[in-house]
Design a protein around this motif. Structure first.
Motif, PDB file in Angstrom:
ATOM      1  N   LYS A   1       0.847  -1.187   0.000  1.00 33.64           N
ATOM      2  CA  LYS A   1       0.000   0.000   0.000  1.00 33.64           C
ATOM      3  C   LYS A   1       0.884   1.239   0.000  1.00 33.64           C
ATOM      4  CE  LYS A   1      -3.334   2.498   2.858  1.00 33.64           C
ATOM      5  NZ  LYS A   1      -4.063   2.507   4.151  1.00 33.64           N
TER       6      LYS A   1
ATOM      7  N   LEU B   1      -1.207   8.896  -5.789  1.00 26.42           N
ATOM      8  CA  LEU B   1      -0.797   7.497  -5.623  1.00 26.42           C
ATOM      9  C   LEU B   1      -1.089   6.962  -4.221  1.00 26.42           C
ATOM     10  CD1 LEU B   1       2.665   7.464  -7.455  1.00 26.42           C
ATOM     11  CD2 LEU B   1       0.455   6.735  -8.337  1.00 26.42           C
TER      12      LEU B   1
ATOM     13  N   LYS C   1      -3.096   3.619  -2.964  1.00 24.29           N
ATOM     14  CA  LYS C   1      -3.187   2.679  -4.069  1.00 24.29           C
ATOM     15  C   LYS C   1      -2.455   1.393  -3.704  1.00 24.29           C
ATOM     16  CE  LYS C   1      -5.430   5.571  -6.665  1.00 24.29           C
ATOM     17  NZ  LYS C   1      -6.867   5.372  -6.911  1.00 24.29           N
TER      18      LYS C   1
ATOM     19  N   LEU D   1       1.798  -0.894 -10.809  1.00 21.32           N
ATOM     20  CA  LEU D   1       0.425  -0.499 -10.539  1.00 21.32           C
ATOM     21  C   LEU D   1      -0.443  -0.847 -11.748  1.00 21.32           C
ATOM     22  CD1 LEU D   1       1.216   2.969  -8.958  1.00 21.32           C
ATOM     23  CD2 LEU D   1       0.250   1.021  -7.739  1.00 21.32           C
TER      24      LEU D   1
ATOM     25  N   ILE E   1      -3.569   3.472 -13.823  1.00 15.56           N
ATOM     26  CA  ILE E   1      -2.963   4.356 -12.822  1.00 15.56           C
ATOM     27  C   ILE E   1      -1.563   4.772 -13.249  1.00 15.56           C
ATOM     28  CG2 ILE E   1      -2.189   4.535 -10.419  1.00 15.56           C
ATOM     29  CD1 ILE E   1      -4.401   2.631  -9.646  1.00 15.56           C
TER      30      ILE E   1
ATOM     31  N   GLY F   1      -8.839  -2.129  -2.887  1.00 16.84           N
ATOM     32  CA  GLY F   1      -7.946  -1.731  -3.973  1.00 16.84           C
ATOM     33  C   GLY F   1      -8.270  -2.444  -5.272  1.00 16.84           C
TER      34      GLY F   1
ATOM     35  N   ASP G   1     -11.328  -0.816  -6.694  1.00 17.19           N
ATOM     36  CA  ASP G   1     -10.985   0.489  -7.279  1.00 17.19           C
ATOM     37  C   ASP G   1     -10.291   0.328  -8.622  1.00 17.19           C
ATOM     38  OD1 ASP G   1     -12.101   1.723  -5.102  1.00 17.19           O
ATOM     39  OD2 ASP G   1     -10.196   2.014  -4.045  1.00 17.19           O
ATOM     40  N   ASP G   2      -9.430  -0.708  -8.727  1.00 14.42           N
ATOM     41  CA  ASP G   2      -8.728  -0.935  -9.989  1.00 14.42           C
ATOM     42  C   ASP G   2      -9.709  -1.285 -11.106  1.00 14.42           C
ATOM     43  OD1 ASP G   2      -6.415  -0.470  -8.630  1.00 14.42           O
ATOM     44  OD2 ASP G   2      -5.850  -2.580  -8.431  1.00 14.42           O
TER      45      ASP G   2
END
Length: 358
Positions: free
Chosen positions: A14, A24, A27, A45, A49, A72, A75-76
């Protein structure tokens, strides 16, 4: 100088406290390698991103919790969906595709009608094969789309997407698990998933069993079937099995219905004479004849077990390996220090795997 001073290599990390690029922060990425000359980790990443890995200090990296990793990942995926949605080229291509599809349809048929037909077809699939199998099929299709999404975004043709799919699959496994795999191993995992999924999808839930009645083989294909058949010594086909007729009469009596109310309209053509079976009923034990048919055995090795196996392997790798070597004492110590929620999840996965093979 250590090649991995913070023990972060090949692990999810993280990002935090980055002042130069605050976007960033929070993320989730994977520490691919360590640069001793710069005292920084090279963190990869998701493409939307950062297309290229970013060099970060160990002070700006930490191991994420299970909840943070799940958030995460969400979110990706959501970020990639938004990237595709806001891409004007893709939107223009999508509109052109809709226009092309509309031109192929009859004049009175619209795209909305096709969409409604697909929705009805989906409900039909759920009705005939079940919700769980439908979800499995949609999951496999979605998995393929997500893996091939970078090539779809790049507007490559079908041949290029299919050609690049094994490499994209390998990259997806490495990004999500941290394992470094060869292309052949990743392809083998994909084939195994497809084989197991096909086995689950093609497994029938109904079974056929035989019983011995007075030395004669009588086939029963399940209670309550309106197309059931029973074959006697002479090979005569009867519309209902003996057990089904018995069950209908028993239910009529229980529900206080008129005698024979549940029989089909053509029940007069059915015959159950003893001469049809040529069976000597003296000395037959009737206790077992009207028992329910045995439940067909289902394979326990499903997608859930496979996921549990991979998760256990990942957990052992994270908690039991030090400098590339397995240490049982370290594993036991780290397991004891796990948060209660993750401990419960680990126990459930162990139970799932043991229950499959015992």
């Amino acid at each position: 100088m250590s090649s991995d001073p913070a023990s972060l290599l090949n692990k999810h990390v993280k990002i935090h406290s980055v002042a130069a690029k605050p976007e960033l922060n929070n993320k989730i990425g994977i520490a691919q390698s360590y640069l001793p000359d710069r005292s920084r980790y090279l963190v990869s990443l998701p493409p939307h991103i950062s297309p290229a890995p970013i060099a970060l200090k160990a002070d700006n990296l930490s191991l994420p919790t299970l909840t943070e990793r799940a958030r995460g990942k969400f979110d990706d995926i959501w970020g990639m969906i938004l990237t595709v949605y806001h891409d004007q080229r893709l939107r223009a291509e999508f509109r052109r595709g809709l226009a092309s599809m509309q031109s192929l349809l009859p004049p009175n048929v619209k795209i909305e009608h096709v969409a409604l037909g697909i929705l009805l077809f989906l409900f039909g699939v759920i009705y005939f094969i079940g919700l769980s199998k439908t979800i499995m099929i949609l999951s496999l299709i979605s998995m393929g789309i997500v893996v091939a999404l970078p090539d779809i975004v790049a507007r490559r043709d079908i041949k290029a997407i299919v050609t690049n799919f094994p490499m994209r699959w390998k990259e997806a496994i490495e990004q999500n698990t941290g394992y470094k795999l060869s292309l052949r191993t990743a392809t083998g995992i994909l084939v195994a998933i497809l084989v197991v999924s096909s086995k689950v999808l093609l497994t029938s839930q109904s079974g056929v069993h035989n019983k011995q009645i007075g030395g004669e083989d009588v086939n029963f294909d399940g209670l309550g079937s309106q197309s059931g058949t029973s074959t006697g010594t002479k090979g005569s086909i009867i519309s209902f099995t003996v057990e089904e007729i018995y069950k209908l009469g028993y239910e009529d009596a229980q529900n206080k219905n008129i005698f024979g109310e549940s029989l089909p309209p053509n029940h007069e053509s059915m015959s159950f004479r003893s001469s049809d079976y040529n069976v000597n009923y003296d000395g037959i034990n009737y206790d077992h004849m009207y028992s329910s048919p045995p439940t067909p055995k289902k394979s326990k090795l499903g997608i859930g077990t496979i996921i549990s196996l991979f998760a256990l392997a990942r957990t052992v790798k994270e908690l039991g390996f030090v400098q590339g070597r397995f240490d049982l004492n370290v594993l036991v110590s780290n397991v004891k220090n796990l948060p209660p929620m993750r401990m419960a999840l680990l126990a459930f996965m162990v139970y799932r795997v043991i229950n499959t093979f015992i």
